[in-house]
Design a protein around this motif. Structure first.
Motif, PDB file in Angstrom:
ATOM      1  N   ASN A 175       0.863  -1.171   0.000  1.00 22.58           N
ATOM      2  CA  ASN A 175       0.000   0.000   0.000  1.00 22.58           C
ATOM      3  C   ASN A 175       0.908   1.232   0.000  1.00 22.58           C
ATOM      4  N   ILE A 176       0.868   1.995  -1.064  1.00 17.27           N
ATOM      5  CA  ILE A 176       1.848   3.077  -1.216  1.00 17.27           C
ATOM      6  C   ILE A 176       1.723   4.084  -0.076  1.00 17.27           C
ATOM      7  N   ALA A 177       0.493   4.430   0.292  1.00 14.77           N
ATOM      8  CA  ALA A 177       0.296   5.467   1.313  1.00 14.77           C
ATOM      9  C   ALA A 177       0.926   5.091   2.644  1.00 14.77           C
ATOM     10  N   THR A 178       0.824   3.828   3.029  1.00 22.20           N
ATOM     11  CA  THR A 178       1.329   3.438   4.343  1.00 22.20           C
ATOM     12  C   THR A 178       2.624   2.646   4.274  1.00 22.20           C
ATOM     13  N   GLY A 179       2.933   2.094   3.111  1.00 19.73           N
ATOM     14  CA  GLY A 179       4.115   1.251   2.994  1.00 19.73           C
ATOM     15  C   GLY A 179       3.903  -0.144   3.544  1.00 19.73           C
ATOM     16  N   GLU A 180       2.672  -0.442   3.969  1.00 21.43           N
ATOM     17  CA  GLU A 180       2.398  -1.776   4.508  1.00 21.43           C
ATOM     18  C   GLU A 180       2.224  -2.780   3.374  1.00 21.43           C
ATOM     19  N   SER A 181       2.685  -3.999   3.657  1.00 24.52           N
ATOM     20  CA  SER A 181       2.549  -5.018   2.626  1.00 24.52           C
ATOM     21  C   SER A 181       1.213  -5.735   2.785  1.00 24.52           C
ATOM     22  N   VAL A 182       0.756  -6.286   1.685  1.00 25.83           N
ATOM     23  CA  VAL A 182      -0.468  -7.060   1.741  1.00 25.83           C
ATOM     24  C   VAL A 182      -0.333  -8.259   0.811  1.00 25.83           C
ATOM     25  N   LEU A 183      -0.816  -9.391   1.299  1.00 29.40           N
ATOM     26  CA  LEU A 183      -0.795 -10.612   0.499  1.00 29.40           C
ATOM     27  C   LEU A 183      -2.165 -10.792  -0.131  1.00 29.40           C
ATOM     28  N   LEU A 184      -2.194 -10.740  -1.459  1.00 26.40           N
ATOM     29  CA  LEU A 184      -3.464 -10.884  -2.159  1.00 26.40           C
ATOM     30  C   LEU A 184      -3.560 -12.320  -2.672  1.00 26.40           C
ATOM     31  N   ARG A 185      -4.371 -13.119  -1.983  1.00 30.24           N
ATOM     32  CA  ARG A 185      -4.550 -14.503  -2.408  1.00 30.24           C
ATOM     33  C   ARG A 185      -5.603 -14.569  -3.501  1.00 30.24           C
ATOM     34  N   CYS A 186      -5.419 -15.485  -4.438  1.00 31.22           N
ATOM     35  CA  CYS A 186      -6.388 -15.561  -5.523  1.00 31.22           C
ATOM     36  C   CYS A 186      -6.229 -16.878  -6.261  1.00 31.22           C
ATOM     37  N   LYS A 187      -7.164 -17.109  -7.186  1.00 35.47           N
ATOM     38  CA  LYS A 187      -7.100 -18.317  -8.005  1.00 35.47           C
ATOM     39  C   LYS A 187      -6.529 -18.023  -9.383  1.00 35.47           C
ATOM     40  N   ALA A 188      -6.560 -16.747  -9.771  1.00 31.19           N
ATOM     41  CA  ALA A 188      -5.968 -16.366 -11.058  1.00 31.19           C
ATOM     42  C   ALA A 188      -5.535 -14.914 -11.009  1.00 31.19           C
ATOM     43  N   VAL A 189      -4.520 -14.607 -11.806  1.00 32.42           N
ATOM     44  CA  VAL A 189      -4.005 -13.240 -11.879  1.00 32.42           C
ATOM     45  C   VAL A 189      -4.013 -12.809 -13.343  1.00 32.42           C
ATOM     46  N   ILE A 190      -4.476 -11.599 -13.589  1.00 30.83           N
ATOM     47  CA  ILE A 190      -4.334 -11.025 -14.926  1.00 30.83           C
ATOM     48  C   ILE A 190      -3.323  -9.887 -14.850  1.00 30.83           C
ATOM     49  N   LEU A 191      -2.269 -10.000 -15.642  1.00 27.88           N
ATOM     50  CA  LEU A 191      -1.298  -8.910 -15.742  1.00 27.88           C
ATOM     51  C   LEU A 191      -1.825  -7.931 -16.777  1.00 27.88           C
ATOM     52  N   ALA A 192      -1.982  -6.685 -16.382  1.00 28.88           N
ATOM     53  CA  ALA A 192      -2.396  -5.653 -17.339  1.00 28.88           C
ATOM     54  C   ALA A 192      -1.605  -4.399 -17.004  1.00 28.88           C
ATOM     55  N   THR A 193      -0.299  -4.561 -16.970  1.00 30.90           N
ATOM     56  CA  THR A 193       0.572  -3.540 -16.399  1.00 30.90           C
ATOM     57  C   THR A 193       1.181  -2.622 -17.434  1.00 30.90           C
ATOM     58  N   GLY A 194       0.850  -2.798 -18.719  1.00 34.42           N
ATOM     59  CA  GLY A 194       1.369  -1.875 -19.729  1.00 34.42           C
ATOM     60  C   GLY A 194       2.770  -2.223 -20.175  1.00 34.42           C
ATOM     61  N   GLY A 195       3.332  -1.341 -20.979  1.00 28.48           N
ATOM     62  CA  GLY A 195       4.599  -1.610 -21.647  1.00 28.48           C
ATOM     63  C   GLY A 195       5.812  -1.237 -20.829  1.00 28.48           C
ATOM     64  N   ALA A 196       6.916  -1.019 -21.550  1.00 24.45           N
ATOM     65  CA  ALA A 196       8.190  -0.774 -20.876  1.00 24.45           C
ATOM     66  C   ALA A 196       8.989   0.319 -21.563  1.00 24.45           C
ATOM     67  N   SER A 197       8.304   1.276 -22.183  1.00 26.39           N
ATOM     68  CA  SER A 197       9.043   2.273 -22.963  1.00 26.39           C
ATOM     69  C   SER A 197       9.982   3.135 -22.134  1.00 26.39           C
ATOM     70  N   ARG A 198       9.741   3.177 -20.816  1.00 25.22           N
ATOM     71  CA  ARG A 198      10.616   3.991 -19.978  1.00 25.22           C
ATOM     72  C   ARG A 198      12.006   3.353 -19.819  1.00 25.22           C
ATOM     73  N   VAL A 199      12.199   2.238 -20.475  1.00 22.21           N
ATOM     74  CA  VAL A 199      13.546   1.659 -20.555  1.00 22.21           C
ATOM     75  C   VAL A 199      14.450   2.621 -21.335  1.00 22.21           C
ATOM     76  N   PHE A 200      13.833   3.369 -22.249  1.00 24.41           N
ATOM     77  CA  PHE A 200      14.576   4.337 -23.058  1.00 24.41           C
ATOM     78  C   PHE A 200      14.404   5.744 -22.491  1.00 24.41           C
ATOM     79  N   GLY A 201      15.339   6.614 -22.853  1.00 25.46           N
ATOM     80  CA  GLY A 201      15.288   7.994 -22.370  1.00 25.46           C
ATOM     81  C   GLY A 201      14.277   8.827 -23.136  1.00 25.46           C
ATOM     82  N   GLN A 202      14.395   8.778 -24.478  1.00 27.33           N
ATOM     83  CA  GLN A 202      13.486   9.557 -25.311  1.00 27.33           C
ATOM     84  C   GLN A 202      12.256   8.721 -25.597  1.00 27.33           C
TER      85      GLN A 202
END
Lengths: 591, 249, 134, 121
Positions: A175-202
């Protein structure tokens, strides 16, 4: 550590994540869905997409044309069965958005209006002026509020996928506001985190587009596919990298070098006349247009600006009325960030990194090789972009495959009968590893490592590549990762809203993604789509490289690269021709 | 590169783990002609003080993350330029009227709850099933609501609204503008559901038309207009409800 | 999950923060003058009802130099009120009936209409008064 | 369900008063307070007792002025109540009663006086 149970965890609240959440909620209202995002969903980078989303609706257009444009645009590295599914779903999804309230731009009679984008045989791009991504994201976010089963975890930063018995069964987040960790248990995960263009400068991307979703899957042994295919968008503002949509050219904008010459005619996209026409000149595909800039720059025919060389994007002939109707934000961006009014003068532009074609491999249902893990959107490599993505296909992708992943993950979660695994030990170990960073007093600053990564990628894995520079990049990245491991020095030791710490964790993932890109590029000894080599491999080599690159995580060492076959159903590789072949009898724009 | 000058940026600092109350800290930042306040803050974080905390993302004025007060003016820091303040120092603070989480980052949960309260989605009339076809909507009908659909939820309007500062029960400019966006959409039939929000004390009646929300809006949404037009709507609803057939409230 | 501790700054002397806030309070402040002026007119009416003596006292008050100076201030307040009122008028007028104003009908148009109405009404009252109150 | 605000009643009265104060306020102040006293455009006997009795004895004028005054009061009561809130004095039921009560009282008085003037002719 707090633990929260849900059936499904979706990481990322952008277009793909929201669409997946809605699809899962609609397919089974009884399912509990956790939508976890490091920003509040409407801040996600989908918001910055400008030009539009592809869907066949124009009377001149056909699904076959969309298929052909996509596959040839991708230089035949597309999974053709997946493309087949994709083109069949796009219009339905864009219509669904219309039903949810998206303010699509209209023709006078109230029908949907479409515009041309690069590499299209027919006008196919649905748009909402030049804020299409903004309107799509807000429409999706607001529509998602109707579903009580979607529980949002806004500003929670995910760091690790938790895998037990060969299945993903949880996620560790802070949790960004508190810095506390949380374990999210689940049966499935969907990654929808976007790309990686910030690997480059421009780059044209938001600061959050750092690829840690790919990194999380990669660290769990999922390969990253086709990572060498990085898209440079041909028209970004020099310096800031702020995007000037391809829609500007779709509406009739032209590119000029310092002599006022439309140089694209010299790079296989001419002849100039008749103009306008599809798949020619400024309506060529992004890889070709960006590569043409590189050559013009080498030849010294670009304009010098305080932020490096540029060419001119000229919209003046469109007139103020059309610019204000179709491209209002472009005018505002040019005025604010380039002190240029496109009504009166051309906008200086240059290519900048825009999109990650590769990513976590998955099938048309979003299923990845790792049991329980799904992927959708830019972080995924579902196979529709091949070696070069066509503009407008990615917004449609978010919807089509967001929904597909949502529905299949929901199905899996519903049918799953395995008893929940004991994840505490794993979660505690990961948490301890991250918390240890807060105690590091020796080492380099986050910004220093990040700046060096940018330098390595810009100079070694740029628009035009060769073995020597890519090899150097690989070595330097390896050394940089070693320096990162030795320690990142943080000023900030607190837990509450410690963005320096979270950025440092994020950077660990980003560095691995960068390494996967560099090694995949070095291993591809040919030129295809956005991967252009100058060292004797400047031609496409279908005999040896009509295949996907797979980068496999090897712990602290560099990745192992191997290759996997491409699915070809009905379009065999041909020469990729723009310009002269393109239906000169047909006007490109309608007035 | 253009010439580099130096400007003093004074930031409000507050760390919930260690500070009882906020204080100010000044940094000397070298800047060039095209550098935004956001880039000034990023310079501080990268090179001077990694503890300075602020939100940002798109850096092109569309994601709505980077709102803050610069010299008491609510702005998006990404499109506010240091050159416009030099040689004077600038003071950067978190958005006014919100609880401070840390440094320049405010707690936006109250706003998100309000956003959800206005039914911000299309509510089609029952029996209106467009099937798999897009509905028709003429460009003029789009214009009726498009302006109100431009809100990026950056919260500058809340930071400019003293009524929200004085009483945070007020639904506030952005949420009410979004409510109006859906009411004004020709495809929507959900007015009755939203009327309750409008009619409440904390609905449009929390507004005294200070008008600053519309002044500071970076996307020219004009929430003041949305709210005040709905005062008339609410008044009509108040007096005419007795004429309406029974069963409709 | 724990809620993070936050700090909320107060609204002490908030009107000092922006000139527009002071402008707003000034605008609201005109209402005091309007109320006092209403009282003054009511007093005149009442005096008229009581009888000639009472009314002459009120009229004497009206004709005093101090009253004249005070009325300058009152006029300024009313004019300021009128200006701000007409300025925000377009914000409060919903597009009635036709759903949409005709093309080209902007806030400036409505402001102009209001200004013209104001001028005409004022002129009519002035002429009527000059004819009737000699 | 959120309770409905009764603000529309007071807001309508406020709006009516504000509109009249804007539309006719300045010219009334100019005539009555400034031009008549110095005789600019008016004779020295303008607004004398007889004249005003005649004028306000007419129902239109008598009740018209009463309504104008009443709306001025409600306009002011509304703004003063909200401005007090702005200045940190929060609107209690008692404060509302004082503000709108005075306005209502003043209005009733104005109508009563008008009634007397009209009935007497």
């Amino acid at each position: 550590m707090d633990a929260i149970e849900s059936d499904l965890v979706i990481i990322g609240g952008g277009g793909a994540g929201l669409r997946a959440a809605i699809a899962a909620a609609e397919s089974d209202p009884g399912l509990s869905i956790a939508l976890v995002s490091k920003v509040v969903p409407m801040r996600s980078h989908t918001v910055a997409a400008e030009g539009g989303a592809a869907g066949v609706i124009h009377p001149d257009d056909t699904l076959d044309k969309h298929f052909e444009d996509t596959v040839s645009g991708g230089d035949w590295l597309c999974e053709q069965d997946v493309v087949e599914y994709f083109i069949g779903q796009c219009t339905r999804e864009l219509t669904q958005l219309e039903h949810w309230g998206c303010p699509w731009s209209r023709q006078d009679d109230g029908n949907i209006n479409v515009r041309y984008f690069g590499g299209m045989k027919s006008p196919r791009t649905w748009f909402a002026a030049d804020k299409t991504g903004f309107h799509i994201l807000h429409t999706l976010f607001q529509a998602s509020l109707k579903y009580p089963s979607i529980r949002r975890f806004d500003e929670f930063f995910c760091t690790d996928l938790l895998v037990e018995d060969g299945r993903v069964q949880g996620v560790l987040a802070f949790n960004i506001a508190t810095g506390e960790s949380v374990l999210l248990r689940c049966k499935a995960v969907i990654l929808a985190t976007g790309g990686a263009s910030r690997v480059f400068g421009q780059n044209t991307n938001a600061g959050i587009v750092t690829g840690e979703g790919m990194g999380m899957a990669y660290a769990q042994g999922v390969p990253l596919r086709d990572m060498e295919f990085v898209q440079w968008h041909p028209t970004a503002l020099p310096g800031s990298g702020i995007l000037i949509t391809e829609g500007a050219r779709g509406e009739g904008g032209i590119l000029l070098n310092k002599d006022g010459y439309r140089y694209l005619q010299d790079y296989g996209m001419g002849p100039l006349d008749p103009w306008p026409r599809p798949r020619a000149m400024e309506l060529g595909p992004r890889d070709r247009v960006s590569q043409a800039f590189w050559h013009e720059d080498q030849a010294g025919r670009t304009v010098n600006t305080p932020n490096g060389s540029a060419v001119h994007l000229d919209l003046r002939h469109l007139g103020e009325k059309k610019i204000m109707e179709r491209l209002p934000m472009i005018r505002e961006l040019a005025l604010t960030f380039a002190a240029t009014d496109p009504v009166d003068s051309p906008i200086p532009v240059r290519p900048a990194v825009h999109y990650t074609m590769g990513g976590v491999p998955c099938d048309a249902n979003g299923a990845t090789p790792l049991q329980g893990l799904f992927a959708a959107g830019e972080c995924a490599s579902v196979g529709i972009h091949g070696a070069n993505r066509l503009g407008s296909n990615s917004l449609a992708e978010l919807l089509v495959f967001g929904r597909a992943a949502g529905e299949s993950a929901a199905r899996l979660a519903r049918e799953s009968t395995t008893a929940p695994a004991n994840l505490e030990a794993q979660a505690n170990e990961a948490e301890a590893r991250h918390l240890k960073m807060l105690d590091t007093t020796e080492g380099e600053r986050v910004a220093a490592i990040r700046a060096e990564m940018h330098d390595i990628m810009e100079s070694g894995v740029g628009i035009v590549r060769d073995a020597e520079r890519m090899g150097q990049a690989c070595e330097r990245l390896s050394a940089l990762r070693e320096r990162y491991r030795r320690g990142v020095k943080l000023d900030d030791r607190g837990r509450c809203f410690n963005t320096e710490w979270l950025t440092a964790i994020e950077l660990g993932h980003t560095l691995q993604v960068a390494e996967a890109m560099a090694h995949s590029a070095l291993a591809r000894k040919e030129s295809r789509g956005a991967h252009l080599r100058q060292d004797g491999f400047d031609k496409r080599d279908d005999e040896n490289f009509l295949c996907h690159s797979m980068a496999w995580h090897q712990g602290d060492g560099p990745p192992r690269i191997d290759h996997a076959p491409v699915t070809i159903t009905r379009s065999s590789p041909r020469e990729r021709i723009y310009g002269r072949d393109s239906q000169p009898e047909q006007p490109a724009r309608e007035e | 590169m253009s010439q580099t000058r130096t400007i003093v940026i004074e930031c409000l600092r507050f760390h919930p783990e260690t500070d009882e109350a906020p204080y100010y800290q000044s940094y000397e930042v070298p800047f060039t002609e095209e550098m935004s306040v956001l880039e000034g803050l990023q310079y501080i974080k990268d090179h001077l003080d990694g503890t300075l905390t602020f939100r940002w993302s798109c850096r092109m004025a569309i994601c709505g993350s980077c709102g803050c007060m610069v010299n008491d003016e609510p702005v998006l820091s990404c499109q506010t330029f240091l050159r416009d303040y030099h040689p004077a120092r600038i003071r950067v603070e978190p958005l006014a009227h919100f609880p401070i989480l840390r440094d320049l980052a405010i707690d936006q949960t109250d706003f998100l709850a309000k956003l959800e309260s206005v039914h911000p989605y299309l509510i089609p009339s029952t029996g209106d099933d467009p099937g798999d076809q897009p509905r028709h909507q003429t460009p003029d009908q789009v214009q009726d609501y498009l302006g109100y659909a431009q809100c990026i939820n950056c919260l500058l309007c809340y930071a400019a609204c003293p009524q929200y500062g004085l009483n945070d029960a007020f639904t506030g400019p952005a949420a009410l503008a979004l409510l109006h966006r859906y009411n004004a959409d020709s495809r929507d039939a959900g007015k009755d559901q939203r009327m309750e929000v409008i009619n409440a004390e904390e609905g449009v009646w929390g507004c005294t038309l200070v008008g600053e929300c519309s002044e500071v809006c970076p996307k020219h949404v004009d929430p003041a207009r949305a709210i005040n037009q709905n005062k008339i709507a609410s008044t009509q609803d108040y007096f005419l409800r007795f004429l309406k057939p029974r069963g409709r409230r | 999950m724990n809620q993070p501790r936050t700090y909320t700054r107060g609204m002490q002397r908030w009107w000092l923060r922006r000139p527009s806030y002071r402008f707003y309070l000034l605008r609201e402040g005109t209402s005091v003058v309007i109320a006092l002026y209403g009282l003054f007119l009511l007093a005149g009416m009442a005096a008229l009802a009581v009888g000639p003596g009472a009314f002459e006292t009120w009229r004497g008050l009206l004709f005093s130099p101090l009253s004249w100076l005070l009325h300058l201030v009152v006029l300024a307040a009313f004019t300021f009120h009128a200006w701000t009122w007409f300025k925000v008028l377009p914000l409060t007028v919903p597009p009635v009936k036709t759903r949409r104003f005709p093309r080209g009908f902007t806030d400036a148009t409505l402001n102009r209409v209001a200004l013209w109405a104001w001028g005409v009404v004022s002129l009519v009252i002035l002429v009527a008064a000059m004819r009737g109150l000699q | 369900m959120k309770p409905r605000s009764h603000e529309p009643i007071f807001w309508s009265l406020f709006g009516g008063g504000g509109m009249l104060a804007a539309l006719v306020g300045p010219i009334l102040v100019l005539i009555i307070g400034l031009l008549v006293p110095i005789g600019l455009g008016f004779g020295p006997e303008a607004m004398n007792y007889e004249q005003m009795r005649g004028l306000l004895g007419h129902p239109m004028m008598g009740f018209g002025l009463a309504i104008l005054i009443a709306l001025f009061f409600f306009h002011a009561a509304h703004r003063i109540l909200h401005t007090l809130h702005d200045l940190g004095v929060h609107a209690s039921e008692r404060l509302k009663l004082i503000c709108y009560g005075s306005a209502a009282g003043g209005s009733a008085l104005a109508v009563l006086v008008a009634l007397v003037l009209v009935l007497r002719g």
